[in-house]
Enzyme design. Structure first.
Site, PDB file in Angstrom:
ATOM      1  N   ARG A 175      -0.114  -8.302  -0.011  1.00 60.24           N
ATOM      2  CA  ARG A 175      -0.494  -7.009  -0.578  1.00 60.24           C
ATOM      3  C   ARG A 175       0.749  -6.122  -0.569  1.00 60.24           C
ATOM      4  NH1 ARG A 175      -3.322  -1.978   2.245  1.00 60.24           N
ATOM      5  NH2 ARG A 175      -3.625  -0.760   0.376  1.00 60.24           N
ATOM      6  N   ARG A 207      -7.433  12.738   4.442  1.00 57.37           N
ATOM      7  CA  ARG A 207      -6.600  13.305   3.360  1.00 57.37           C
ATOM      8  C   ARG A 207      -7.391  14.348   2.583  1.00 57.37           C
ATOM      9  NH1 ARG A 207      -5.344   7.586   1.443  1.00 57.37           N
ATOM     10  NH2 ARG A 207      -3.693   6.882   2.828  1.00 57.37           N
ATOM     11  N   HIS A 227      -5.519   1.148  -4.522  1.00 55.16           N
ATOM     12  CA  HIS A 227      -6.741   0.337  -4.346  1.00 55.16           C
ATOM     13  C   HIS A 227      -7.022  -0.508  -5.598  1.00 55.16           C
ATOM     14  CE1 HIS A 227      -8.209   3.855  -1.629  1.00 55.16           C
ATOM     15  NE2 HIS A 227      -7.773   2.879  -0.842  1.00 55.16           N
TER      16      HIS A 227
END
Ligand code: AMP
Length: 397
Positions: A91, A241, A180
């Protein structure tokens, strides 16, 4: 083929060994506190309990070698030899504009990942360290980079540009990238499968509601808009966040509280979101829901503000696509949060969204949670980023 999926952070390394023929997870685990005192590897072979071993891990090379030892170990190993690993899928957080698909890693790919490091200073360097460590310990095994940003590269210019002087895009590539992507891609494809339709004929909104959270609008199989931006700070309210705020707030609070820009960005990333809204109570929706049910004002404020923001994004994406066939809830909060899903969908009656209250009680399993008469099909649809990375890896090697 057996594929090792690696997700490297600056002091952690998550891994899964997946048999791509059966798509079974053979083993998974996590190396924590790499380069810090108190490091440990948590290893779970399929069908067995977690095995936690505390051991020094001065760097990621050591962590990867411990992963290999665990996977091939005489007692709890799941493969007899390293040569059984056919490929490694990594990833990688930021691929900038250089990557719109996954790629086999070579020196030029590594250089491009390095070039994007100032866009993801905490993640890309760690991803590169993981790649280097795997190359060293598994020479000759193909390595694939799967980017969080790649799926969103189909966004049109009008969706990815900010209303800023255009020279900042030209000079510094300041634009919306989105994150994502592996999850948004996986979930939208699975949604089309479940609907029994070609994804090219569908308009899907994916709500990836985890600790980090983002939405995407997927039209005809391509991402046309997403809520995270240049960095993962933009968009909906998240665990810690802030998501979207008036940018002038930064200067205003910095002046009042005598904070630097770096300190302000830190507050927006780590002390805001539902954690901040709940007065520091929790970033975890399990705690917030429990508090909500007891009538605690902090928790009610956080959840209500969060749900309205998500609903507004869904409304705007329905407009961006001129319609929507399906809404998918995924990731920790999305998959396990009947309360949050219900509150979000309560705002969406105007576009024909109607939840089935009982079906919506599902946690963690694939399910249609809308009623038979709903104009939009709503799904609870668990994401599986590791499997998506393994599939991409196999497709390339
Ligand atoms: P993720 O980033 O996808 O791993 O999501 C993590 C977040 O999911 C946690 O911080 C929780 O807020 C939320 N979560 C996990 N399990 C549950 C649950 N059973 N009920 C509500 N929220 C949950």
């Amino acid at each position: 083929m057996k594929v090792l999926v690696i997700n490297c952070g600056s002091s952690s390394l998550k891994f899964q060994l997946i048999d791509s023929d059966t798509e079974a997870v053979l083993a998974k685990g996590l190396c924590e506190r790499i380069g810090i005192e108190g490091s440990q590897i948590v290893y779970t072979p399929a069908g067995s309990d977690k095995i936690t071993t505390q051991t020094p891990m001065p760097d990621h090379n050591k962590a990867v070698s411990l992963v290999i030892e665990a996977l091939t170990g005489p007692e709890n190993g799941v493969i007899s030899d390293l040569s059984e690993i056919g490929a490694v899928g990594h990833r990688v957080v930021h691929g900038g504009e250089a990557f719109s698909t996954s790629v086999i890693i070579d020196e030029s790919v590594k250089a491009a990942i390095k070039d994007c490091a100032d866009l993801a200073p905490l993640h890309n360097p760690a991803n590169l360290i993981g790649i280097d460590a795997c190359e060293k310990l598994m020479p000759g095994v193909p390595q694939v980079a799967v980017f969080d940003t790649a799926f969103h590269q189909t966004m049109p210019e009008k969706a990815y540009l900010y209303g800023l002087p255009y020279e900042y895009y030209e000079k510094y590539r300041v634009r919306r990238y989105g994150f994502h992507g592996t999850s948004h891609s996986f979930v939208s494809k699975r949604c089309a499968d479940l609907m029994g339709k070609d994804i090219k004929d569908l308009k899907i909104i994916v709500c990836h509601l985890g600790n980090g959270a983002s939405l995407s609008a997927v039209k005809n199989g391509e991402c046309v808009d997403t809520s995270m931006g240049l960095t993962p700070l933009e968009g909906i309210i998240m665990g810690t966040r802030s998501g979207d705020i008036d940018p002038a707030i930064i200067q205003y609070i910095a002046a009042k509280e005598n904070k630097t820009l770096d300190e302000m960005v830190d507050i927006l990333n780590k002390k805001s979101g539902v954690l901040g809204l709940s007065g520091g109570f929790s970033s975890d929706f399990r705690d917030l829901e429990a508090g909500y049910n007891k009538g605690e004002a902090n928790c009610i404020r956080a959840i209500e503000t969060y749900c309205l923001r998500v609903a507004k994004y869904i409304g705007s994406y329905a407009a961006a696509m001129n319609g929507v066939d399906a809404i998918c809830f995924t990731a920790g909060v999305g998959e396990n949060g009947p309360m949050v899903r219900a509150k979000i969908c309560d705002y969406l009656g105007f576009m024909g969204v109607e939840l089935d209250a009982e079906a919506n009680l599902v946690r963690g399993d694939e399910a249609v949670i809308s009623s038979g008469s709903s104009k939009v099909t709503v799904y609870n649809l668990p994401t599986n980023e590791e499997l998506a990375i393994a599939r991409e890896t196999v497709a390339l090697v």
